[in-house]
Design a protein around this motif. Structure first.
Motif, PDB file in Angstrom:
ATOM      1  N   LEU A 109       0.868  -1.195  -0.046  1.00 27.32           N
ATOM      2  CA  LEU A 109      -0.003  -0.043   0.061  1.00 27.32           C
ATOM      3  C   LEU A 109       0.798   1.143   0.079  1.00 27.32           C
ATOM      4  CD1 LEU A 109      -2.785  -1.174   2.453  1.00 27.32           C
ATOM      5  CD2 LEU A 109      -2.915  -0.732   0.280  1.00 27.32           C
ATOM      6  N   ALA A 110       2.144   1.172   0.742  1.00 24.57           N
ATOM      7  CA  ALA A 110       3.002   2.209   0.529  1.00 24.57           C
ATOM      8  C   ALA A 110       3.494   2.677  -0.882  1.00 24.57           C
ATOM      9  CB  ALA A 110       4.021   2.048   1.426  1.00 24.57           C
ATOM     10  N   ALA A 111       3.577   1.568  -1.699  1.00 26.40           N
ATOM     11  CA  ALA A 111       3.913   1.903  -2.768  1.00 26.40           C
ATOM     12  C   ALA A 111       3.067   2.555  -3.576  1.00 26.40           C
ATOM     13  CB  ALA A 111       4.461   0.453  -3.486  1.00 26.40           C
ATOM     14  N   GLU A 112       1.934   2.252  -3.553  1.00 32.10           N
ATOM     15  CA  GLU A 112       0.777   2.955  -3.983  1.00 32.10           C
ATOM     16  C   GLU A 112       0.796   4.158  -3.659  1.00 32.10           C
ATOM     17  OE1 GLU A 112      -3.098   1.082  -3.606  1.00 32.10           O
ATOM     18  OE2 GLU A 112      -2.284  -0.927  -3.833  1.00 32.10           O
ATOM     19  N   ALA A 113       0.877   4.513  -2.394  1.00 29.48           N
ATOM     20  CA  ALA A 113       0.761   5.815  -1.831  1.00 29.48           C
ATOM     21  C   ALA A 113       1.981   6.608  -2.584  1.00 29.48           C
ATOM     22  CB  ALA A 113       1.196   6.005  -0.272  1.00 29.48           C
ATOM     23  N   GLY A 114       3.219   6.005  -2.783  1.00 25.86           N
ATOM     24  CA  GLY A 114       4.377   6.744  -3.429  1.00 25.86           C
ATOM     25  C   GLY A 114       4.012   7.196  -4.607  1.00 25.86           C
ATOM     26  N   ALA A 115       3.301   6.398  -5.449  1.00 21.93           N
ATOM     27  CA  ALA A 115       2.958   6.751  -6.876  1.00 21.93           C
ATOM     28  C   ALA A 115       2.150   7.909  -6.707  1.00 21.93           C
ATOM     29  CB  ALA A 115       2.326   5.427  -7.557  1.00 21.93           C
ATOM     30  N   GLN A 116       1.324   8.100  -5.622  1.00 23.26           N
ATOM     31  CA  GLN A 116       0.238   9.493  -5.492  1.00 23.26           C
ATOM     32  C   GLN A 116       1.120  10.575  -4.981  1.00 23.26           C
ATOM     33  OE1 GLN A 116      -3.483   8.668  -4.108  1.00 23.26           O
ATOM     34  NE2 GLN A 116      -3.357   6.216  -4.283  1.00 23.26           N
TER      35      GLN A 116
END
Length: 410
Positions: A129-136
């Motif tokens: 989920l943190a990787a998804e956050a980073g993309a945003q």
């Protein structure tokens, strides 16, 4: 598996791009025993607006009053719908709920383009989920309490100092990191329950992996590896906890150091192993129903009361010896006793987290996954925490590291 070549199963964190600006609004979720006055006050001082969420707004207001912070934050009743409606882009969601609740809250934060912070380990699910956050362009701060958290800072700093003194090759390296919440005045049971009793017992039934005698070893029953550990003339008991090996890479241990000992573990009052022998028998039996029954019985028999004072002890020590004969030893010791208005555990957990939140508000953290500090910033974090009320004592000479030289208590 030999530890002659340092295991590098979890690489040091790579910095992400700059995170989106924080709005200045912090949503602090949960008012349990780990929410301390020191941490929440720091957030209230630095944030433009703080919202404290609990099962009811009345409970949240009562907790604010008990912490001496009445009127410093808004209070709300927590539901998924209410939180989702209240979040805005750039807000910060701080989860003080159990670790199993973090993914749900992080997903809610992502949907609102909000940042996220907690004290729990960065699990595989949270990392995804943190990787998804980073993309945003959103920051996720994890492992930002006492253990994990402050222990990471101490280890990073010790490794940095040892490399400066000895270099990146060494004939032996021993690193031990132990933390525990214990009664300030030991009772016969050598423990008081200040968090979920079942969680304490379940952790004892989880195998522990660490480096011992130059080899990676797994201990199926962690209490069977309990050892004596002496700090400033006081005797404690310690045992390995969880999986220590991935942190070899996270702490930046050079591949040229021949690891003899690397363990992250739990610290208890002296006499704990003998006092808990009956508990070990139940954990060994593996009966889930009986384990939950015992957890309830022990919590009723040994609760932390209003008159008790708790104590948190964290020690990280490193001993490195080079082939040339050069040797470097160093250690940190944090020893905090609770007070009437704030327990030691609440201060030690919430203050590092709050400091991390202020860094997020300032725009210091990067998009994606963050732990308390990149290695080069560990000294700065430790200095700031000391100024805020968590002073750790540094010694250039570490306590004798006994893991390879003393037998267990089992």
């Amino acid at each position: 598996m030999s530890a002659d070549r340092t295991p590098q199963t979890r690489p040091a964190q790579e910095p992400g791009p700059e995170a989106a600006p924080a709005s200045g609004v912090v949503h602090w979720i949960g008012t349990g025993l780990s929410t301390g006055a020191s941490g929440l006050r720091l957030v209230c001082d630095r944030a433009a607006r703080v919202v404290l969420w609990d099962r009811t707004a009345e409970r949240a207001a009562a907790r604010l009053d008990a912490l001496g912070l009445a009127g410093r934050a808004e209070t709300r009743a927590l539901t998924d719908e209410a939180l989702a409606a209240a979040l805005g882009p750039g807000d910060v969601v701080v989860s003080m709920l159990p670790a199993g609740e973090h993914p749900r809250l992080l997903r809610t934060a992502l949907a609102a383009r909000a940042h996220f912070a907690c004290t729990s380990y960065l699990s595989d699910e949270l990392a995804g989920l943190a990787a998804e956050a980073g993309a945003q362009g959103l920051a996720v701060l994890a492992e930002a309490g006492i253990d994990p958290g402050v222990d990471h800072l101490m280890a990073h700093r010790l490794v940095e100092l040892a490399r400066e003194a000895v270099g990146d090759t060494a004939e032996s390296a021993d690193l031990v990191s132990y933390c525990g919440g214990v009664p300030a005045v030991p009772n016969d049971f050598r423990y008081r329950f200040s968090w979920a009793p079942y969680g304490v017992l379940a952790a004892l039934g989880t195998p522990a992996r660490h480096v011992h005698g130059g080899e990676v070893r797994t201990v199926e029953r962690p209490w069977e590896a309990t050892r004596v550990h002496r700090l400033d003339g006081e005797e404690f008991e310690v045992y390995p906890n969880r999986d220590s090996v991935p942190f070899v890479g996270q702490y930046g241990i050079p591949e040229g150091w021949r690891l003899r000992t690397f363990v992250r573990g739990t610290l208890r009052n002296a006499g704990w192993h003998d006092a808990w022998k009956g508990v070990f028998a139940t954990v060994r039996g593996g009966d889930e129903r009986r384990l939950r029954e015992l957890a309830a019985e022990l919590a009723a028999r040994h609760p932390t009361t209003a008159t008790d004072r708790d104590r948190v002890v964290l020690t990280v020590a490193l001993d490195v010896r080079a082939a040339s004969g050069a040797r470097w030893q160093g250690s940190y010791l944090l020893d905090v006793t609770g007070e009437a208005d704030e327990s030691a555990m609440a201060r030690c957990v919430s203050l590092p987290l709050a400091f991390g939140v202020t860094r997020l508000l300032d725009g210091t953290l990067r998009a994606g996954a963050n732990r308390p500090a990149p290695p080069e910033d560990a000294a700065s974090w430790l200095d700031s925490l000391a100024a805020a009320g968590l002073p750790a004592v540094f010694h250039e000479t570490a306590p004798e590291l006994a893991d390879d030289r003393e037998g267990t208590l089992a």
